[in-house]
Design a protein around this motif. Structure first.
Motif, PDB file in Angstrom:
ATOM      1  N   GLN A 168       7.492  17.954   1.870  1.00  0.00           N
ATOM      2  CA  GLN A 168       6.871  16.697   2.412  1.00  0.00           C
ATOM      3  C   GLN A 168       7.909  15.411   2.025  1.00  0.00           C
ATOM      4  N   LYS A 169       8.585  15.532   0.968  1.00  0.00           N
ATOM      5  CA  LYS A 169       9.690  14.282   0.661  1.00  0.00           C
ATOM      6  C   LYS A 169      10.626  13.890   1.824  1.00  0.00           C
ATOM      7  N   ARG A 170      10.852  15.066   2.414  1.00  0.00           N
ATOM      8  CA  ARG A 170      11.874  14.807   3.579  1.00  0.00           C
ATOM      9  C   ARG A 170      11.139  13.935   4.796  1.00  0.00           C
ATOM     10  N   GLN A 171       9.603  13.723   4.751  1.00  0.00           N
ATOM     11  CA  GLN A 171       9.230  12.963   5.975  1.00  0.00           C
ATOM     12  C   GLN A 171       9.019  11.647   5.245  1.00  0.00           C
ATOM     13  N   VAL A 172       9.369  11.327   3.888  1.00  0.00           N
ATOM     14  CA  VAL A 172       9.124   9.709   3.583  1.00  0.00           C
ATOM     15  C   VAL A 172      10.392   9.144   3.587  1.00  0.00           C
ATOM     16  N   ARG A 178      10.062   8.758  -2.160  1.00  0.00           N
ATOM     17  CA  ARG A 178      10.872  10.079  -2.399  1.00  0.00           C
ATOM     18  C   ARG A 178      10.995  10.336  -3.855  1.00  0.00           C
TER      19      ARG A 178
END
Length: 339
Positions: A168-172, A178
């Protein structure tokens, strides 16, 4: 050594009768017992006063019943009784029976029957004990298997949750978001590893030292810093309360992560010491010391913008303890907990 010998004796008793399914062996040994008892009775005949026709035959009956079962014991009792009647009860060398001889023969039958029945009951109890031991062994194996499977599944589920947070961090796009997801992922992964360490398969809780050693190794390994060395110094160990395990692990891990990130900033190597000791009779003291850069002047956890340190202080309060960072000869994160 004594407990092992006792266990060997119990296992020997559980295997009685010894010649089950081997009648030829039992017959040979029983015949030898009868022959030896008869020989011994003739050997001591002159030295015995009148009235002891069965003195050497009782042990043969008991030994045969104990080793080979009640049927062989009854057979030995019958043969020994006939030998005593013929050779050692008047009228000698015949099966004629006087009144006194009948009383002696009746006493013999009563005694050997009682011995055989008691030994038979003992052997049935031993057989039941063997069955119970086997059932208990199977239950213990099943419990250990289920315990390991439960630990494995709980840990895996937490690791999956940590992995989802990392994805999910990749989309933040926000850097602070992040970083927050990174921290949450790291803590979930840590809790997953902790779940494998709380108990042994036998259900016994671990000591604090047994718990801290793999935890500290995990934190150092997760940092990716090969030059960081961590030692555990335990002056007075104690059993770990399972309810305090996760908060304690998170606090120690946060203190170590803070030392690695800030204390050893711009350094390839460093030493962290985790010290466990009693602080009086009522408190357990856990300290994480590092030889890093040290704390800035006027530092306090309340004024810090470190979420991890504030969480550590909050978890310490939940355990009715305190957590603080101190400027001493080394930077020291000190956790005081009720003993």
């Amino acid at each position: 050594m004594a407990s092992r010998d006792a266990g060997d004796r119990v296992r020997f008793l559980e295997r009685l009768p010894l010649a089950r399914g081997r009648p030829l062996l039992a017959g040979c040994v029983v015949a030898a017992l009868v022959a030896f008892a008869l020989f011994l009775r003739f050997a001591v005949d002159r030295g015995l006063p009148p009235g002891f026709p069965y003195v050497t035959f009782f042990p043969a009956v008991v030994i045969a019943s104990f080793l080979f079962g009640s049927r062989w014991g009854a057979a030995v009792a019958a043969v020994c009784g006939l030998c005593s009647w013929y050779f050692f009860i008047p009228v000698f060398d015949s099966f004629a029976l006087l009144r006194g001889g009948g009383v002696a023969l009746g006493f013999y039958i009563f005694v050997v029957a009682t011995d055989i029945v008691i030994i038979h009951w003992m052997q049935r109890a031993n057989a039941n004990l063997a069955k119970e031991r086997e059932t208990s062994r199977q239950l213990a194996e099943t419990r250990e298997l289920l315990f390991r499977e439960l630990q494995h599944r709980v840990s895996n589920n937490l690791q999956v949750a940590a992995g989802l947070l990392s994805l999910q961090k990749r989309q933040v796009g926000d850097e602070a978001g992040r970083a927050a997801l990174d921290e949450a992922s790291r803590r979930l992964a840590l809790i997953g590893r902790i779940s494998r360490q709380l108990y042994s398969a036998s259900g016994a809780t671990r000591t604090i030292r047994e718990f801290l050693e793999p935890l500290c190794a995990d934190v150092v390994e997760a940092s990716g810093r090969t030059g960081i060395r961590c030692t555990i110094n335990v002056a007075d160990d104690a059993a770990l309360n399972p309810d305090a395990a996760v908060p304690l692990a998170l606090i120690v891990a946060e203190a170590m992560a803070n030392a690695i990130e800030h204390g050893f900033r711009d350094r390839d190597a460093g030493h962290i010491e985790v010290h466990l000791a009693r602080d009086g009779n009522d408190l357990v003291k856990v300290e994480v010391r590092d030889d890093g850069h040290g704390l800035p002047e006027g530092f306090s956890i309340e004024a810090s913008d470190s979420l991890g340190l504030r969480i550590a202080a909050m978890l310490a309060e939940q355990l009715n303890g305190t957590f603080d960072l101190l400027r001493e000869d080394r930077t020291t994160a000190r956790l005081l907990l009720p003993a």
